[in-house]
Design a protein around this motif. Structure first.
Motif, PDB file in Angstrom:
ATOM      1  N   ARG A 126       3.858  20.238  36.042  1.00  0.00           N
ATOM      2  CA  ARG A 126       2.576  21.012  35.933  1.00  0.00           C
ATOM      3  C   ARG A 126       1.617  20.730  37.095  1.00  0.00           C
ATOM      4  N   ARG A 138      -4.294  26.327  36.528  1.00  0.00           N
ATOM      5  CA  ARG A 138      -3.364  25.322  35.922  1.00  0.00           C
ATOM      6  C   ARG A 138      -2.112  26.191  35.692  1.00  0.00           C
ATOM      7  N   ASN A 140       1.752  26.018  34.184  1.00  0.00           N
ATOM      8  CA  ASN A 140       2.795  25.269  33.278  1.00  0.00           C
ATOM      9  C   ASN A 140       3.831  25.299  34.008  1.00  0.00           C
ATOM     10  N   SER A 141       4.860  24.774  33.430  1.00  0.00           N
ATOM     11  CA  SER A 141       6.151  24.457  33.918  1.00  0.00           C
ATOM     12  C   SER A 141       7.012  26.183  34.334  1.00  0.00           C
ATOM     13  N   TRP A 273       9.422  22.693  29.762  1.00  0.00           N
ATOM     14  CA  TRP A 273       8.486  21.483  29.629  1.00  0.00           C
ATOM     15  C   TRP A 273       9.448  20.309  30.472  1.00  0.00           C
TER      16      TRP A 273
END
Length: 326
Positions: A126, A138, A140-141, A273
């Protein structure tokens, strides 16, 4: 002087150190060798300057950067265009998970000075990026944002895949997000979460503050603060959905909110994740559902927690995890 095949980490180190002048003696000598080296250095410098920057960067591994840069430090010319890539690797903390941030910049140079840049957070990573107009994203994966900078294009426009939280800087010019097989997102200055993985059947937008327009063909859906909207790729319909707004951004705190969520869907989140591959029987993935909040530091902790809530067994081999019923 060092072998010229080792120049990549000197170039990367120069940019990451934020030096206005070249102080590295090895890099200085390399630049003095010929104009081709200086031209290549200027192109890398331009990519860096046009790319905004990455936040949450704690350390830089020059060896990893060089290994990747060395593979793409070759010029490929076609119709007056030059393709360049610089890869960086950094380590940092995202939420409660210690992750490796794989940061990349992808530049396409054209005669009119326009540059296309891609910023990406790979699976298991991330990061936060700042675009040239001041917009913060931002990632995320498994997410990436691509945009054009310089040249003749003046509109603020990016292509996006994955999941990200956008804090768009205010301007009279609209900020437009292009989604593959989905609506365009048009904003002026606002904060919202956008989930748009290419492989997912639904795109979701959650508006924290401001006003957003979702436009798909002739249909327009206006979102106000607090609204949550889903776009079904199969039916091409935009519809409001119920939910708790703050929980749509739970991933930024490494929290997965599960409301009757199937084991298959939980595993899809965990694969992204933690950068793992999870296999399980399709019927098992559909039959088992969970309610609650999953917040674990490692993939092993997460799988253990799921096994404590349901009758599943698991086997871990490296990044491969197999799940079966007990």
């Amino acid at each position: 002087m060092e072998e010229k095949t080792d120049i990549g980490n000197h170039i990367a180190g120069h940019f990451l150190n934020g030096e206005s002048e070249v102080k590295d003696p090895v890099l200085t000598e390399w630049l003095g060798d010929n104009e081709a080296n200086r031209k290549l250095f200027r192109q890398y410098e331009r990519i860096w300057n046009e790319s905004g920057h990455y936040s949450e960067r704690a350390a830089f591994d020059a060896d990893i950067a060089w290994e990747k840069m060395n593979k793409i430090n070759r010029k490929k010319e076609q119709s007056g265009r030059f393709w360049r890539r610089i890869y960086y690797a950094a380590s940092g903390a995202a939420a409660s998970v210690l992750v490796m941030l794989a940061l990349s910049f992808f530049g396409l140079f054209e005669d009119d000075g326009e540059v296309f840049v891609q910023m990406e957070a790979g699976y298991g990573s991330r990061s936060t990026v700042t675009l040239p107009d001041g917009t913060a994203v931002r990632l995320n994966s498994g997410s990436a944002v691509t945009y054009s900078s310089g040249g003749k294009r003046k509109i603020r426009e990016v292509a996006f895949r994955g999941e990200g939280f956008f804090d768009v800087s205010k301007s009279d010019r609209p900020f437009v997000i292009k989604l593959h097989n989905g609506p365009d997102v048009r904003v002026l200055g606002t904060s919202f979460n956008l989930q748009a993985y290419p492989e997912d059947p639904v795109i979701r937008a959650s508006l924290i503050e401001g006003r957003v327009e979702l436009i798909y063909k002739d249909e327009k859906f206006v979102m106000n603060s607090g609204d949550m909207v889903a776009f079904d790729k199969e039916t091409s319909r935009l519809e409001p959905v119920d939910g708790i707004l703050s929980q749509s951004c739970g991933w930024m705190e490494n929290k997965l909110y599960m409301y009757d969520m199937s084991l298959a869907d939980v595993c899809k989140h965990l694969e992204r994740w933690y950068d793992v591959r999870i296999t399980l029987p399709p019927d098992l993935g559909r039959e088992i559902h969970y309610n609650g909040v999953l917040q674990e530091e490692t993939i092993l902790d997460a799988i253990k927690a799921l096994s404590g809530l349901s009758k599943i067994a698991y086997h871990v081999k490296g990044k491969n995890i197999s799940i079966t019923s007990k």
